[in-house]
Design a protein around this motif. Sequence first.
Motif, PDB file in Angstrom:
ATOM      1  N   ALA A  57      20.892   3.141 -22.029  1.00 16.92           N
ATOM      2  CA  ALA A  57      19.981   2.277 -21.281  1.00 16.92           C
ATOM      3  C   ALA A  57      19.835   2.892 -19.890  1.00 16.92           C
ATOM      4  CB  ALA A  57      20.541   0.864 -21.184  1.00 16.92           C
ATOM      5  N   ASP A  58      18.664   3.416 -19.601  1.00 21.54           N
ATOM      6  CA  ASP A  58      18.434   4.101 -18.325  1.00 21.54           C
ATOM      7  C   ASP A  58      18.073   3.083 -17.249  1.00 21.54           C
ATOM      8  OD1 ASP A  58      18.010   5.874 -16.290  1.00 21.54           O
ATOM      9  OD2 ASP A  58      16.629   7.160 -17.410  1.00 21.54           O
ATOM     10  N   THR A  59      19.081   2.370 -16.782  1.00 24.74           N
ATOM     11  CA  THR A  59      18.865   1.352 -15.758  1.00 24.74           C
ATOM     12  C   THR A  59      18.464   1.979 -14.422  1.00 24.74           C
ATOM     13  OG1 THR A  59      21.268   1.325 -15.405  1.00 24.74           O
ATOM     14  CG2 THR A  59      20.350  -0.405 -16.788  1.00 24.74           C
ATOM     15  N   HIS A  60      18.907   3.196 -14.180  1.00 20.31           N
ATOM     16  CA  HIS A  60      18.521   3.888 -12.935  1.00 20.31           C
ATOM     17  C   HIS A  60      17.001   4.045 -12.878  1.00 20.31           C
ATOM     18  CE1 HIS A  60      18.055   7.228 -10.034  1.00 20.31           C
ATOM     19  NE2 HIS A  60      19.076   6.641  -9.451  1.00 20.31           N
ATOM     20  N   ARG A  61      16.422   4.499 -13.962  1.00 19.50           N
ATOM     21  CA  ARG A  61      14.968   4.674 -14.017  1.00 19.50           C
ATOM     22  C   ARG A  61      14.252   3.325 -13.965  1.00 19.50           C
ATOM     23  NH1 ARG A  61      12.317   9.126 -17.623  1.00 19.50           N
ATOM     24  NH2 ARG A  61      13.784  10.108 -16.244  1.00 19.50           N
ATOM     25  N   ALA A  62      14.815   2.320 -14.629  1.00 21.70           N
ATOM     26  CA  ALA A  62      14.178   1.000 -14.644  1.00 21.70           C
ATOM     27  C   ALA A  62      14.148   0.371 -13.246  1.00 21.70           C
ATOM     28  CB  ALA A  62      14.912   0.080 -15.622  1.00 21.70           C
ATOM     29  N   PHE A  63      15.203   0.590 -12.468  1.00 20.23           N
ATOM     30  CA  PHE A  63      15.241   0.046 -11.107  1.00 20.23           C
ATOM     31  C   PHE A  63      14.360   0.848 -10.156  1.00 20.23           C
ATOM     32  CE2 PHE A  63      18.293  -2.786 -12.551  1.00 20.23           C
ATOM     33  CZ  PHE A  63      18.819  -3.574 -11.540  1.00 20.23           C
ATOM     34  N   ASP A  64      14.244   2.128 -10.378  1.00 18.90           N
ATOM     35  CA  ASP A  64      13.341   3.003  -9.626  1.00 18.90           C
ATOM     36  C   ASP A  64      13.431   2.797  -8.107  1.00 18.90           C
ATOM     37  OD1 ASP A  64      11.413   5.031  -9.427  1.00 18.90           O
ATOM     38  OD2 ASP A  64       9.781   3.580  -9.416  1.00 18.90           O
ATOM     39  N   HIS A  65      14.651   2.642  -7.612  1.00 19.82           N
ATOM     40  CA  HIS A  65      14.906   2.498  -6.172  1.00 19.82           C
ATOM     41  C   HIS A  65      14.171   1.312  -5.525  1.00 19.82           C
ATOM     42  CE1 HIS A  65      16.144   6.627  -6.955  1.00 19.82           C
ATOM     43  NE2 HIS A  65      17.035   6.418  -6.002  1.00 19.82           N
ATOM     44  N   ARG A  66      13.874   0.294  -6.315  1.00 19.63           N
ATOM     45  CA  ARG A  66      13.196  -0.888  -5.764  1.00 19.63           C
ATOM     46  C   ARG A  66      14.225  -1.818  -5.130  1.00 19.63           C
ATOM     47  NH1 ARG A  66      10.044  -3.114 -10.689  1.00 19.63           N
ATOM     48  NH2 ARG A  66      11.851  -2.237 -11.745  1.00 19.63           N
ATOM     49  N   LYS A  67      14.261  -1.842  -3.816  1.00 18.78           N
ATOM     50  CA  LYS A  67      15.249  -2.632  -3.090  1.00 18.78           C
ATOM     51  C   LYS A  67      15.097  -4.132  -3.329  1.00 18.78           C
ATOM     52  CE  LYS A  67      16.326   0.649   0.537  1.00 18.78           C
ATOM     53  NZ  LYS A  67      16.457   0.900   1.970  1.00 18.78           N
ATOM     54  N   GLU A  68      13.924  -4.569  -3.753  1.00 24.20           N
ATOM     55  CA  GLU A  68      13.738  -5.999  -4.008  1.00 24.20           C
ATOM     56  C   GLU A  68      14.527  -6.470  -5.237  1.00 24.20           C
ATOM     57  OE1 GLU A  68      10.234  -4.012  -6.180  1.00 24.20           O
ATOM     58  OE2 GLU A  68      11.275  -3.731  -4.266  1.00 24.20           O
ATOM     59  N   LEU A  69      15.114  -5.547  -5.988  1.00 20.49           N
ATOM     60  CA  LEU A  69      15.916  -5.905  -7.155  1.00 20.49           C
ATOM     61  C   LEU A  69      17.407  -6.022  -6.828  1.00 20.49           C
ATOM     62  CD1 LEU A  69      14.198  -3.674  -9.875  1.00 20.49           C
ATOM     63  CD2 LEU A  69      13.852  -6.114  -9.425  1.00 20.49           C
ATOM     64  N   TYR A  70      17.740  -5.883  -5.536  1.00 23.76           N
ATOM     65  CA  TYR A  70      19.140  -5.893  -5.102  1.00 23.76           C
ATOM     66  C   TYR A  70      19.445  -7.130  -4.259  1.00 23.76           C
ATOM     67  CZ  TYR A  70      19.509  -1.017  -6.559  1.00 23.76           C
ATOM     68  OH  TYR A  70      19.525   0.138  -7.292  1.00 23.76           O
ATOM     69  N   ALA A  71      20.635  -7.692  -4.464  1.00 22.31           N
ATOM     70  CA  ALA A  71      21.104  -8.807  -3.637  1.00 22.31           C
ATOM     71  C   ALA A  71      21.670  -8.280  -2.326  1.00 22.31           C
ATOM     72  CB  ALA A  71      22.185  -9.587  -4.383  1.00 22.31           C
ATOM     73  N   ASP A  72      22.202  -7.082  -2.372  1.00 17.56           N
ATOM     74  CA  ASP A  72      22.737  -6.403  -1.194  1.00 17.56           C
ATOM     75  C   ASP A  72      22.446  -4.920  -1.383  1.00 17.56           C
ATOM     76  OD1 ASP A  72      24.639  -5.569  -3.092  1.00 17.56           O
ATOM     77  OD2 ASP A  72      26.118  -7.035  -2.437  1.00 17.56           O
ATOM     78  N   SER A  73      23.254  -4.055  -0.879  1.00 23.96           N
ATOM     79  CA  SER A  73      22.948  -2.629  -0.977  1.00 23.96           C
ATOM     80  C   SER A  73      23.383  -1.985  -2.284  1.00 23.96           C
ATOM     81  CB  SER A  73      23.594  -1.880   0.193  1.00 23.96           C
ATOM     82  OG  SER A  73      24.995  -2.092   0.185  1.00 23.96           O
ATOM     83  N   ILE A  74      24.035  -2.749  -3.163  1.00 25.48           N
ATOM     84  CA  ILE A  74      24.523  -2.151  -4.407  1.00 25.48           C
ATOM     85  C   ILE A  74      24.423  -3.074  -5.633  1.00 25.48           C
ATOM     86  CG2 ILE A  74      26.928  -2.789  -4.016  1.00 25.48           C
ATOM     87  CD1 ILE A  74      27.643   0.002  -5.183  1.00 25.48           C
ATOM     88  N   HIS A  75      24.460  -4.386  -5.434  1.00 28.88           N
ATOM     89  CA  HIS A  75      24.473  -5.325  -6.560  1.00 28.88           C
ATOM     90  C   HIS A  75      23.079  -5.882  -6.853  1.00 28.88           C
ATOM     91  CE1 HIS A  75      28.593  -5.478  -4.872  1.00 28.88           C
ATOM     92  NE2 HIS A  75      28.888  -5.318  -6.148  1.00 28.88           N
TER      93      HIS A  75
END
Length: 92
Positions: A57-75
């Motif tokens: 599951a390529d979650t890295h590609r799915a997130f695509d560095h979109r900061k709006e998908l993060y609660a903080d800088s990592i989660h």
Amino acid sequence: MRDGAKELTLRTAKPQMPIVVTTLIADFRRAENQDVWIGEANIALQEIAARYRCHLADTHRAFDHRKELYADSIHPNTAGAEVMAKTIFAAI
């Protein structure tokens, strides 16, 4: 292995169970070189998944560095968790 005991692995115990390996998502704690080690780790994870016949599951590609998908800088936040779940489900 001790005393000649046979190694029991998840693959041998549950051969039909899908095993999913996920790639690492971006880490925004440090701006410099954030993707260097994550990229290297993700390559290793892809190789491990292939070697052991796991789903990837390529979650890295799915997130695509979109900061709006993060609660903080990592989660991931709730939206990020949904993206992660959909990516894992699609991999199976």
